[in-house]
Design a protein around this motif. Structure first.
Motif, short mmCIF file in Angstrom:
data_model
loop_
_atom_site.label_atom_id
_atom_site.label_comp_id
_atom_site.label_asym_id
_atom_site.label_seq_id
_atom_site.Cartn_x
_atom_site.Cartn_y
_atom_site.Cartn_z
N ASP A 5 0.83 -1.20 0.00
CA ASP A 5 0.00 0.00 0.00
C ASP A 5 0.86 1.25 0.00
O ASP A 5 0.60 2.20 -0.76
N LEU A 6 1.86 1.28 0.85
CA LEU A 6 2.74 2.45 0.91
C LEU A 6 3.46 2.66 -0.41
O LEU A 6 3.64 3.80 -0.86
N THR A 26 -9.22 1.23 -6.63
CA THR A 26 -9.41 0.42 -5.43
C THR A 26 -10.46 -0.66 -5.69
O THR A 26 -11.52 -0.37 -6.25
N VAL A 27 -10.16 -1.89 -5.29
CA VAL A 27 -11.14 -2.96 -5.37
C VAL A 27 -12.15 -2.74 -4.24
O VAL A 27 -11.79 -2.75 -3.06
N GLY A 39 -10.11 -3.61 -1.04
CA GLY A 39 -9.09 -2.76 -0.46
C GLY A 39 -7.80 -2.73 -1.24
O GLY A 39 -6.97 -1.83 -1.04
N ALA A 40 -7.58 -3.69 -2.14
CA ALA A 40 -6.36 -3.70 -2.96
C ALA A 40 -6.33 -2.45 -3.83
O ALA A 40 -7.36 -2.01 -4.35
N ILE A 41 -5.15 -1.88 -4.01
CA ILE A 41 -5.05 -0.62 -4.75
C ILE A 41 -4.03 -0.70 -5.87
O ILE A 41 -3.09 -1.49 -5.85
N LEU A 101 -13.33 1.20 -7.81
CA LEU A 101 -13.51 2.63 -7.67
C LEU A 101 -12.31 3.32 -8.31
O LEU A 101 -11.17 3.07 -7.90
N ILE A 102 -12.57 4.17 -9.29
CA ILE A 102 -11.50 4.90 -9.99
C ILE A 102 -11.57 6.36 -9.58
O ILE A 102 -12.60 7.02 -9.78
#
Length: 328
Positions: A5-6, A26-27, A39-41, A101-102
């Motif tokens: 994530d970071l 984001t999923v 939450g995966a990005i 989500l874009i």
């Protein structure tokens, strides 16, 4: 070493500082078999360059094309894998479905708080109003759930990189360290014995020469930490466990046979560790998969570590342990 994530947030922030356009993906919902969970990005630069992932590659290629065409000017929700025709066109061979989500990134404030928090090993929560595009950050992330999405509001909690403190710089530790890095752990090896530490050479790991109890006190400060002892030396392992068991660490384990473990538990009780606290100890360490060689033992250890980290119920593995699972 960055957490995944970071890494995504930091690269997206760098792109914005350079004046380049980017979107954050984001999923937010999944159905069936999918490569990533909610939450995966993923961050995609205006020219299609990417960091992170939300699928096995099929979705990313389509997203890159849309970003290059400037298709996202406001928060947008899109779905992949909804129809068999779309599966064939984009290549979602897993057969699952994902909702993404874009968000177009236009301000440093959309990303900067996450980078600052995660670099200091702090939890942080991101909330997005899909109607207005408003992004709010909450340090400490006191929400009771890691993730929330109802089609109007999106909320996700992010945490620092997982940290693994290994006591002992022996051969098994080498394989545990190498495999753990592939699982996104920051690996720290603690061994005050010069004859062991001098030969340690696993890339991208940190070597700590302090006594194990001092290392645990300094490095294990949150629930994204794990401690395993591998020295077979009670003077070192017991010191580490004495500090680690009452700590916030999500996992504390010790290598050794059942007989060794019985003696270890008795010593820890005599040192003042309570029966309740002692129940946190995973020992003999690792899943019983018939491990013999150091790489096999490392796999068994990390399999159990992964199950605990992912909150997977594994009582059957524990109850089926035998003294031959992992020998001294």
């Amino acid at each position: 070493m960055y957490s995944s994530d970071l890494e995504v947030f930091a690269q997206a922030l760098e792109w914005l500082k350079q004046g380049q356009s980017a979107v954050l993906v984001t999923v937010v919902k999944t159905w069936g078999a999918t490569p990533r969970t909610v939450g995966a990005i993923l961050a995609v630069r205006g020219d299609g360059s990417m960091v992170g992932f939300v699928s096995s590659g099929c979705v990313e290629e389509d997203l890159a094309k849309q970003v290059q065409a400037n298709a996202f000017t406001h928060p947008t929700v899109i779905k992949y894998g909804i129809t068999s025709a779309q599966n064939q066109q984009i290549g979602l061979s897993c057969g699952g479905q994902i909702e993404l989500l874009i968000e177009p990134l236009t301000q440093l404030e959309q990303i900067q708080p996450a980078v600052a928090a995660l670099e200091h090993r702090q939890l942080i929560q991101r909330q997005v109003d899909l109607n207005s595009g408003q992004v709010d950050w909450a340090e400490g992330a006191t929400a009771t759930t890691d993730f929330f999405y109802d089609g109007h509001q999106f909320r996700c909690r992010y945490g620092p990189i997982w940290r693994l403190l290994i006591i002992g710089a022996g051969q098994i530790a080498r394989y545990v360290a190498e495999f753990a890095q592939a699982l996104n752990y920051q690996v720290i090896i603690c061994d005050p014995r010069q004859e062991y530490a001098i030969h340690w050479a696993v890339k991208d790991t940190q070597l700590d020469h302090r006594m194990p109890d001092d290392a645990v006190k300094a490095l294990v400060q949150d629930e994204r930490s794990a401690v395993i002892t591998l020295t077979h030396n009670p003077n070192l392992d017991d010191l580490a466990l004495w500090e680690a068991l009452p700590s916030p660490a999500f996992y504390v384990g010790a290598l050794g046979s059942k007989a060794t473990n019985d003696g270890r538990r008795q010593r820890l009780l005599e040192l003042g560790i309570t029966e309740t606290t002692l129940q946190r100890l995973h020992a003999p360490i690792g899943f019983p998969i018939g491990s013999r060689s150091p790489p096999e033992i490392a796999i068994a250890i990390l399999a159990e570590l992964t199950a605990v980290r992912n909150h997977v119920h594994h009582r059957n593995f524990i109850s089926s342990r035998t003294e031959s699972s992992l020998r001294e």
